[in-house]
Scaffold this motif. Sequence first.
Motif, PDB file in Angstrom:
ATOM      1  N   ASP A  30       5.329   2.977  -5.255  1.00 56.70           N
ATOM      2  CA  ASP A  30       5.460   1.432  -4.694  1.00 56.70           C
ATOM      3  C   ASP A  30       3.535   1.816  -4.957  1.00 56.70           C
ATOM      4  OD1 ASP A  30       6.904   1.821  -3.457  1.00 56.70           O
ATOM      5  OD2 ASP A  30       6.276   1.968  -1.439  1.00 56.70           O
ATOM      6  N   GLY A  31       3.390   2.450  -5.952  1.00 55.85           N
ATOM      7  CA  GLY A  31       1.218   2.548  -5.884  1.00 55.85           C
ATOM      8  C   GLY A  31       0.883   2.024  -6.605  1.00 55.85           C
ATOM      9  N   SER A  32       2.109   0.880  -7.949  1.00 60.21           N
ATOM     10  CA  SER A  32       1.223  -0.191  -8.730  1.00 60.21           C
ATOM     11  C   SER A  32       1.188  -1.137  -7.561  1.00 60.21           C
ATOM     12  CB  SER A  32       2.301  -0.947  -9.662  1.00 60.21           C
ATOM     13  OG  SER A  32       3.833  -0.846  -8.787  1.00 60.21           O
ATOM     14  N   PHE A  33       1.793  -1.679  -6.415  1.00 57.46           N
ATOM     15  CA  PHE A  33       2.044  -2.536  -5.556  1.00 57.46           C
ATOM     16  C   PHE A  33       0.244  -2.145  -5.198  1.00 57.46           C
ATOM     17  CE2 PHE A  33       4.153  -4.376  -1.468  1.00 57.46           C
ATOM     18  CZ  PHE A  33       3.813  -5.216  -2.094  1.00 57.46           C
ATOM     19  N   TYR A  34       0.576  -0.994  -4.062  1.00 56.55           N
ATOM     20  CA  TYR A  34      -0.876  -0.574  -3.788  1.00 56.55           C
ATOM     21  C   TYR A  34      -2.022  -0.844  -4.626  1.00 56.55           C
ATOM     22  CZ  TYR A  34       0.978   1.930  -0.032  1.00 56.55           C
ATOM     23  OH  TYR A  34       2.137   2.526   0.947  1.00 56.55           O
ATOM     24  N   PHE A  35      -1.844  -0.997  -5.519  1.00 57.81           N
ATOM     25  CA  PHE A  35      -3.032  -0.791  -6.535  1.00 57.81           C
ATOM     26  C   PHE A  35      -3.584  -2.517  -6.288  1.00 57.81           C
ATOM     27  CE2 PHE A  35      -4.798  -2.189 -11.014  1.00 57.81           C
ATOM     28  CZ  PHE A  35      -5.966  -0.724 -11.287  1.00 57.81           C
ATOM     29  N   ALA A  36      -2.068  -3.659  -6.715  1.00 58.73           N
ATOM     30  CA  ALA A  36      -2.492  -5.175  -7.024  1.00 58.73           C
ATOM     31  C   ALA A  36      -2.875  -5.466  -5.902  1.00 58.73           C
ATOM     32  CB  ALA A  36      -0.733  -4.969  -7.361  1.00 58.73           C
ATOM     33  N   ILE A  37      -2.220  -4.742  -4.486  1.00 61.89           N
ATOM     34  CA  ILE A  37      -2.372  -5.549  -3.268  1.00 61.89           C
ATOM     35  C   ILE A  37      -4.645  -4.986  -3.029  1.00 61.89           C
ATOM     36  CG2 ILE A  37      -2.938  -5.089  -0.765  1.00 61.89           C
ATOM     37  CD1 ILE A  37       0.122  -4.292  -0.772  1.00 61.89           C
ATOM     38  N   ILE A  38      -4.492  -4.930  -3.747  1.00 63.61           N
ATOM     39  CA  ILE A  38      -5.924  -4.089  -3.392  1.00 63.61           C
ATOM     40  C   ILE A  38      -7.239  -5.001  -4.151  1.00 63.61           C
ATOM     41  CG2 ILE A  38      -7.972  -2.267  -3.353  1.00 63.61           C
ATOM     42  CD1 ILE A  38      -5.848  -0.512  -2.184  1.00 63.61           C
ATOM     43  N   LEU A  39      -6.504  -5.068  -5.660  1.00 60.13           N
ATOM     44  CA  LEU A  39      -7.355  -5.936  -6.214  1.00 60.13           C
ATOM     45  C   LEU A  39      -7.324  -6.867  -5.812  1.00 60.13           C
ATOM     46  CD1 LEU A  39      -7.819  -3.241  -8.033  1.00 60.13           C
ATOM     47  CD2 LEU A  39      -7.040  -4.285 -10.202  1.00 60.13           C
ATOM     48  N   ASP A  40      -6.365  -7.280  -5.208  1.00 59.02           N
ATOM     49  CA  ASP A  40      -6.059  -9.259  -5.019  1.00 59.02           C
ATOM     50  C   ASP A  40      -6.657  -9.634  -3.349  1.00 59.02           C
ATOM     51  OD1 ASP A  40      -4.599  -9.432  -7.081  1.00 59.02           O
ATOM     52  OD2 ASP A  40      -2.262  -9.735  -6.486  1.00 59.02           O
ATOM     53  N   LEU A 123       4.665   9.754  -5.512  1.00 59.44           N
ATOM     54  CA  LEU A 123       4.164   9.580  -4.466  1.00 59.44           C
ATOM     55  C   LEU A 123       2.889  10.281  -4.464  1.00 59.44           C
ATOM     56  CD1 LEU A 123       4.924   7.443  -2.209  1.00 59.44           C
ATOM     57  CD2 LEU A 123       6.014   9.444  -1.038  1.00 59.44           C
ATOM     58  N   ILE A 124       1.993  10.317  -5.364  1.00 64.24           N
ATOM     59  CA  ILE A 124       1.082  10.786  -4.897  1.00 64.24           C
ATOM     60  C   ILE A 124       0.178  10.027  -4.278  1.00 64.24           C
ATOM     61  CG2 ILE A 124      -0.439   9.676  -6.947  1.00 64.24           C
ATOM     62  CD1 ILE A 124       0.345  13.204  -6.085  1.00 64.24           C
ATOM     63  N   TYR A 125       0.264   8.077  -4.296  1.00 65.14           N
ATOM     64  CA  TYR A 125      -0.788   8.592  -3.318  1.00 65.14           C
ATOM     65  C   TYR A 125      -0.024   7.654  -1.218  1.00 65.14           C
ATOM     66  CZ  TYR A 125       3.978   5.054  -3.159  1.00 65.14           C
ATOM     67  OH  TYR A 125       4.691   5.062  -2.851  1.00 65.14           O
ATOM     68  N   GLY A 126       0.656   9.261  -1.387  1.00 68.59           N
ATOM     69  CA  GLY A 126       1.436   8.875   0.021  1.00 68.59           C
ATOM     70  C   GLY A 126       0.794   8.969   0.579  1.00 68.59           C
ATOM     71  N   GLU A 127       0.738   8.339   2.464  1.00 70.62           N
ATOM     72  CA  GLU A 127       0.265   8.776   3.720  1.00 70.62           C
ATOM     73  C   GLU A 127       0.205   9.923   3.562  1.00 70.62           C
ATOM     74  OE1 GLU A 127       0.313   4.007   2.992  1.00 70.62           O
ATOM     75  OE2 GLU A 127       1.738   5.949   3.076  1.00 70.62           O
ATOM     76  N   HIS A 128       1.674  10.877   3.736  1.00 65.81           N
ATOM     77  CA  HIS A 128       1.942  12.111   4.143  1.00 65.81           C
ATOM     78  C   HIS A 128       1.304  12.588   3.756  1.00 65.81           C
ATOM     79  CE1 HIS A 128       3.904  12.241   0.863  1.00 65.81           C
ATOM     80  NE2 HIS A 128       4.921  13.330   0.036  1.00 65.81           N
ATOM     81  N   LEU A 129       0.378  12.820   2.410  1.00 67.67           N
ATOM     82  CA  LEU A 129      -0.123  13.712   1.304  1.00 67.67           C
ATOM     83  C   LEU A 129      -1.181  14.438   2.241  1.00 67.67           C
ATOM     84  CD1 LEU A 129       0.755  12.540  -2.290  1.00 67.67           C
ATOM     85  CD2 LEU A 129       1.317  14.234  -0.699  1.00 67.67           C
ATOM     86  N   THR A 130      -2.247  12.862   2.624  1.00 63.24           N
ATOM     87  CA  THR A 130      -3.345  13.168   3.616  1.00 63.24           C
ATOM     88  C   THR A 130      -3.163  14.028   4.787  1.00 63.24           C
ATOM     89  OG1 THR A 130      -3.860  11.099   3.118  1.00 63.24           O
ATOM     90  CG2 THR A 130      -5.141  11.434   4.822  1.00 63.24           C
ATOM     91  N   LEU A 131      -2.046  13.838   5.466  1.00 62.15           N
ATOM     92  CA  LEU A 131      -1.748  14.413   6.356  1.00 62.15           C
ATOM     93  C   LEU A 131      -1.141  16.605   5.687  1.00 62.15           C
ATOM     94  CD1 LEU A 131      -1.080  15.556   9.484  1.00 62.15           C
ATOM     95  CD2 LEU A 131       1.595  14.146   8.586  1.00 62.15           C
ATOM     96  N   LEU A 132      -0.637  16.200   4.986  1.00 60.38           N
ATOM     97  CA  LEU A 132      -0.996  18.141   4.534  1.00 60.38           C
ATOM     98  C   LEU A 132      -1.981  18.362   4.321  1.00 60.38           C
ATOM     99  CD1 LEU A 132       1.992  17.041   1.514  1.00 60.38           C
ATOM    100  CD2 LEU A 132       2.312  19.166   3.893  1.00 60.38           C
ATOM    101  N   SER A 133      -3.286  17.405   3.958  1.00 60.19           N
ATOM    102  CA  SER A 133      -4.317  18.345   3.510  1.00 60.19           C
ATOM    103  C   SER A 133      -5.162  17.726   4.872  1.00 60.19           C
ATOM    104  CB  SER A 133      -4.718  17.473   2.705  1.00 60.19           C
ATOM    105  OG  SER A 133      -4.844  17.358   0.851  1.00 60.19           O
ATOM    106  N   LEU A 134      -5.046  16.879   5.582  1.00 57.99           N
ATOM    107  CA  LEU A 134      -5.629  17.414   6.304  1.00 57.99           C
ATOM    108  C   LEU A 134      -5.910  18.411   7.578  1.00 57.99           C
ATOM    109  CD1 LEU A 134      -7.207  13.621   7.342  1.00 57.99           C
ATOM    110  CD2 LEU A 134      -8.956  15.879   6.124  1.00 57.99           C
TER     111      LEU A 134
END
Length: 427
Positions: A30-40, A123-134
């Motif tokens: 989904d990363g390309s989808f996220y990128f396009a949403i933010i740019l648009d 899924l390197i942009y995934g929200e779960h990675l923020t949980l894994l870190s914080l």
Amino acid sequence: MIRVLAIALFAVISGALWIGFAADTYFASDGSFYFAIILDNATFTNIAPSRAHAEYLTQWPLVMAVRSGVTDQATLEMFFGLGIWFPWVLSFAISLYATRDRPALIFFFLISMVSLNLSAWCLIYGEHLTLLSLAWPIFYFGILRRRLTIWEQLLTALLLVAHLKLYETTLVSGAMFTLIFSFRAWVEKHPRERWGSGILAALALASVVIAVTWILFPRDPENRGHFLGAILASLAHPYPWIGVSFVVLNVVGVMFNSTKALRAAWIVPLVIGALSLLSPGIMGGISFSTRTLTLTALPLLMAVTFLFSLSNFKLTRKWALSVSAVVVGVSLLHVRHLQSWMAFRSEFQGILKEERGFVDPADHDDIDHWGWTNPLLSYVWAKGEVKSVILNRNFEDGYEPFDPFTEMVMEKYLDQKPDFLREEEGE
């Protein structure tokens, strides 16, 4: 010396991550989808309220860049990657501070990062990675065997506020933190520590309530079934097995003075790593399933870390070297396993250069990576000049995030817009 080694190992992990970014791993799934949403839209993706804080923490550099008027796509991609990396750096820095009384504890964070975070290449942009870190710096502050300073209590409170809306599996980490800080409040006689721990426990409990609410009433009811299936799929990923087996077997060996367990702590990860080295990549579906590790592997690693913190184990040179070998080894495996993605990226970009107009993937061996992202990748990899759009395999009846025949994405960032789009019906 331990802290210097930890910084060096974190640099190795970060290097592996950014090598992936150089190959556009943030555009996988989904990363390309996220990128396009933010740019648009020049704002956060707002995919799910239960993950809002993870979106803020990872997307703010790109959102700020877009709002500041940056239009160069290469620069915007750099900000996209910087946002993904930000929680990793933030968590490591705070964890390094929180473990200064027991520096060896930081190695558990590094093993978690290399074996759990890097496993999610698609899924390197995934929200779960923020949980894994914080989750780690919160945990480290919770198990400190002394009173927290006012600064540490405030910092932990801020982390727990962020923890409120990271991912639905904060149910587990939130429950752990509730128990930890409730215990601190119960045993402590100092008023500031007692009341401070009580507030921290309340914040942790609030994250549990929020998680339960979104689990019972999910944004997409199908996600619940998909998540349960992903728990089984994640078992096929080698990285978590390498990290978890190394930690568990080492701790068992130390606690029970078992030479067999200590020997297995070397052999098992080495065998798993050697076997996985033969593969040019980790399948996207298996990588995507690693979002469930916040529910399975993370609590296990933290439980083992807690037992370690209660012991009088002294870090030896041999143990430090073995940890370093695991971190460096899995980081290199991550780079090795990007080969399949790089090959797909090269082939996809080659088709975009050769073809014109709408491209049926059937003409190119049904090329796709994620089932519904071909048109999105056609835009992000066009580098501002859209001369062709590769359609999805099921473009007649499958899911489409936008209509590739009549609509375009990232329109403001295109030097050459597609001149082959059809007019929308009714115009």
